[in-house]
Design an enzyme around this catalytic site. Structure first.
Site, mmCIF file in Angstrom:
data_model
loop_
_atom_site.group_PDB
_atom_site.id
_atom_site.type_symbol
_atom_site.label_atom_id
_atom_site.label_comp_id
_atom_site.label_asym_id
_atom_site.label_seq_id
_atom_site.Cartn_x
_atom_site.Cartn_y
_atom_site.Cartn_z
ATOM 1 N N HIS A 148 7.413 -3.447 -16.639
ATOM 2 C CA HIS A 148 7.222 -2.782 -15.341
ATOM 3 C C HIS A 148 8.096 -3.333 -14.234
ATOM 4 C CE1 HIS A 148 4.803 -6.342 -14.653
ATOM 5 N NE2 HIS A 148 4.830 -6.062 -13.368
HETATM 6 C C1 UD1 Z 1 2.979 -5.070 -8.260
HETATM 7 C C2 UD1 Z 1 3.462 -6.491 -7.946
HETATM 8 C C3 UD1 Z 1 3.961 -7.147 -9.217
HETATM 9 C C4 UD1 Z 1 2.925 -7.087 -10.319
HETATM 10 C C5 UD1 Z 1 2.519 -5.626 -10.535
HETATM 11 C C6 UD1 Z 1 1.474 -5.500 -11.632
HETATM 12 C C7 UD1 Z 1 4.455 -6.774 -5.681
HETATM 13 C C8 UD1 Z 1 5.698 -7.003 -4.940
HETATM 14 N N1 UD1 Z 1 4.566 -6.476 -6.997
HETATM 15 O O1 UD1 Z 1 4.120 -4.324 -8.651
HETATM 16 O O2 UD1 Z 1 4.251 -8.511 -8.950
HETATM 17 O O3 UD1 Z 1 3.456 -7.633 -11.504
HETATM 18 O O4 UD1 Z 1 2.013 -5.134 -9.297
HETATM 19 O O5 UD1 Z 1 1.104 -4.202 -11.834
HETATM 20 O O6 UD1 Z 1 3.391 -6.859 -5.108
HETATM 21 N N2 UD1 Z 1 1.070 2.955 -8.713
HETATM 22 C C9 UD1 Z 1 0.125 3.841 -9.138
HETATM 23 N N3 UD1 Z 1 -1.171 3.452 -9.108
HETATM 24 C C10 UD1 Z 1 -1.564 2.226 -8.687
HETATM 25 C C11 UD1 Z 1 -0.580 1.324 -8.261
HETATM 26 C C12 UD1 Z 1 0.719 1.688 -8.283
HETATM 27 O O7 UD1 Z 1 0.417 4.956 -9.532
HETATM 28 O O8 UD1 Z 1 -2.775 1.925 -8.708
HETATM 29 C C13 UD1 Z 1 2.489 3.343 -8.769
HETATM 30 C C14 UD1 Z 1 2.971 3.930 -7.490
HETATM 31 O O9 UD1 Z 1 3.837 4.958 -7.778
HETATM 32 C C15 UD1 Z 1 3.745 2.790 -6.839
HETATM 33 C C16 UD1 Z 1 4.273 2.050 -8.053
HETATM 34 O O10 UD1 Z 1 3.281 2.222 -9.066
HETATM 35 O O11 UD1 Z 1 4.718 3.237 -5.986
HETATM 36 C C17 UD1 Z 1 4.504 0.608 -7.808
HETATM 37 O O12 UD1 Z 1 3.336 -0.022 -7.298
HETATM 38 P P1 UD1 Z 1 3.436 -1.323 -6.328
HETATM 39 O O13 UD1 Z 1 2.111 -1.868 -6.029
HETATM 40 O O14 UD1 Z 1 4.349 -1.029 -5.211
HETATM 41 O O15 UD1 Z 1 4.205 -2.380 -7.199
HETATM 42 P P2 UD1 Z 1 4.095 -2.731 -8.729
HETATM 43 O O16 UD1 Z 1 5.342 -2.300 -9.381
HETATM 44 O O17 UD1 Z 1 2.803 -2.273 -9.323
#
Ligand code: UD1
Length: 366
Positions: A207
């Site tokens: 991821h």
């Molecule tokens: C975040 C953490 C990362 C961790 C990861 C685990 C930061 C900088 N990064 O990254 O260290 O390893 O979580 O999962 O805080 N999304 C959903 N549903 C959710 C959450 C996210 O669909 O419940 C999608 C959204 O499109 C979002 C993307 O995932 O834009 C990324 O989510 P985000 O929380 O920005 O960062 P992660 O890549 O999950």
């Protein structure tokens, strides 16, 4: 009585906070724990199912910030969290890990003069293109108590000018959750549901933006993973970010025609049952490098660096990078090797009692 506000936001936070809150609730005469969920992760599969599996009480405050750019997400957490701390006036705010929720809440407290304890302090990948590395560096600089998982982290903090009286080596709280939940995970039927035999499959997670946001890098990884899947099935519970990149880059067919099985993200217990029975784990996650080390399961880390070098020095982790040839070659070597788990060591204080030590220290510092 110590009032502690415990922060969770994203998936890797939940298994770290669960044992700490459990221990605080057990010491009910000494601790009053509150939980703030920032809402950085919000899907059932990325958040709610972890509260159920880990028995975490319902959050006292839910900030519902959701997904956004780093700046917007961090700012939204700060704006929503500030009134909560002003109202609650806690003795400590406890943050875990390295996600945006960690730095956002630590920064609010530093400006208000409220003490911050950082669990999992001092880890360094030395790669400042990783958002998590920035979060780690900054959170550690402004925290009042730095609780570390391994002694290399203590050294990193001292090298950055943090005085030794703020640093306490307590062990790995995520391993508290792992040992606590191993028995419970036996009731999961995930292996049966996927028709898998123990030690006869690999588990993959991916991821990191550096791996999945670049089409060429992701494609190279996929090439190696498809080849590995010719030897044994590769189960791939995919993060929402990864799922959308697969669709966007048109990789769905390549995956479907291989022996890689793409599935939805799993809950904590199902995922534990899955990886604990795997012959090999391939990942770019931080936590999984530690969980496989604690269970002596071979792990290939698909990154150029790791902030968790102890999993390589003492554990089962091998840093393979993102070069397709190197990944295939190392995976085939590991698969051909006889199980040598008895040679692997579990790092010091990864013993399931880290939450107790954290509570002891907070109480001592009263
Ligand atoms: C975040 C953490 C990362 C961790 C990861 C685990 C930061 C900088 N990064 O990254 O260290 O390893 O979580 O999962 O805080 N999304 C959903 N549903 C959710 C959450 C996210 O669909 O419940 C999608 C959204 O499109 C979002 C993307 O995932 O834009 C990324 O989510 P985000 O929380 O920005 O960062 P992660 O890549 O999950």
């Amino acid at each position: 009585m110590l009032k502690i506000v415990n922060i969770v936001g994203a998936r890797p936070n939940f298994m770290k906070i669960a044992p700490i809150v459990r221990e605080m609730r057990r010491r009910e005469n000494d601790f009053q724990p509150l939980i703030v969920h920032t809402g950085q992760h919000y899907d059932q599969a990325m958040s709610d199912s972890f509260f159920n599996d880990l028995g975490i009480p319902k959050p006292d405050f839910h900030l519902e910030v959701g997904s956004a750019s780093h700046a917007v997400q961090t700012a939204k957490i700060m704006t929503a969290f500030e009134p909560v701390v002003l109202e609650e006036k806690p003795d400590w705010v406890l943050v875990v890990g390295d996600v945006n929720s960690t730095i956002a809440c630590a920064l609010v407290c530093a400006k208000l003069g409220i003490k911050v304890a950082h669990v999992e302090a001092g880890l360094r990948s030395r790669d400042r293109t990783m958002p998590e590395e920035i979060n780690r560096l900054l959170t550690d600089q402004i925290s009042d108590l730095l609780l570390t998982t391994s002694q290399d982290a203590d050294e990193n903090l001292k090298d950055e000018g943090i005085t030794h009286d703020k640093i306490r080596f307590v062990g790995n709280v995520m391993i508290d959750s792992l040992f606590y939940s191993l028995k419970l995970a036996e009731s999961s039927t995930v292996r049966e549901d996927l028709n898998l035999n123990k030690k006869d499959y690999a588990v993959l997670t991916l991821h990191r933006p550096s791996n999945v946001d670049e089409k060429q890098t992701f494609s190279g990884l996929l090439e190696a993973l498809c080849k590995i899947s010719e030897k044994l099935p590769v189960i791939f519970p995919a993060h929402p970010r990864t799922l959308s990149r697969i669709a966007e880059f048109g990789f769905t067919e390549r995956i479907e025609s291989s022996n890689i099985k793409l599935i939805e993200p799993l809950g904590y217990l199902d995922f534990m049952r899955l990886y604990s029975g795997a012959k090999l784990v391939l990942t770019d996650s931080g936590g999984l490098q530690e969980e496989t080390t604690a269970l002596s399961i071979p792990c290939l880390t698909l990154r150029e660096n790791t902030e968790r070098p102890i999993t390589i020095e003492m554990g089962t982790n091998v840093l393979v990078g993102t070069n397709s040839e190197k990944i295939k070659q190392t995976a085939f070597e590991v698969l051909a090797r006889k199980a040598d788990s008895k040679d692997k060591k579990i790092p010091p204080l990864w013993d399931g009692r880290t939450a107790e030590r954290i509570c002891d220290i907070l109480f001592e510092m009263k």
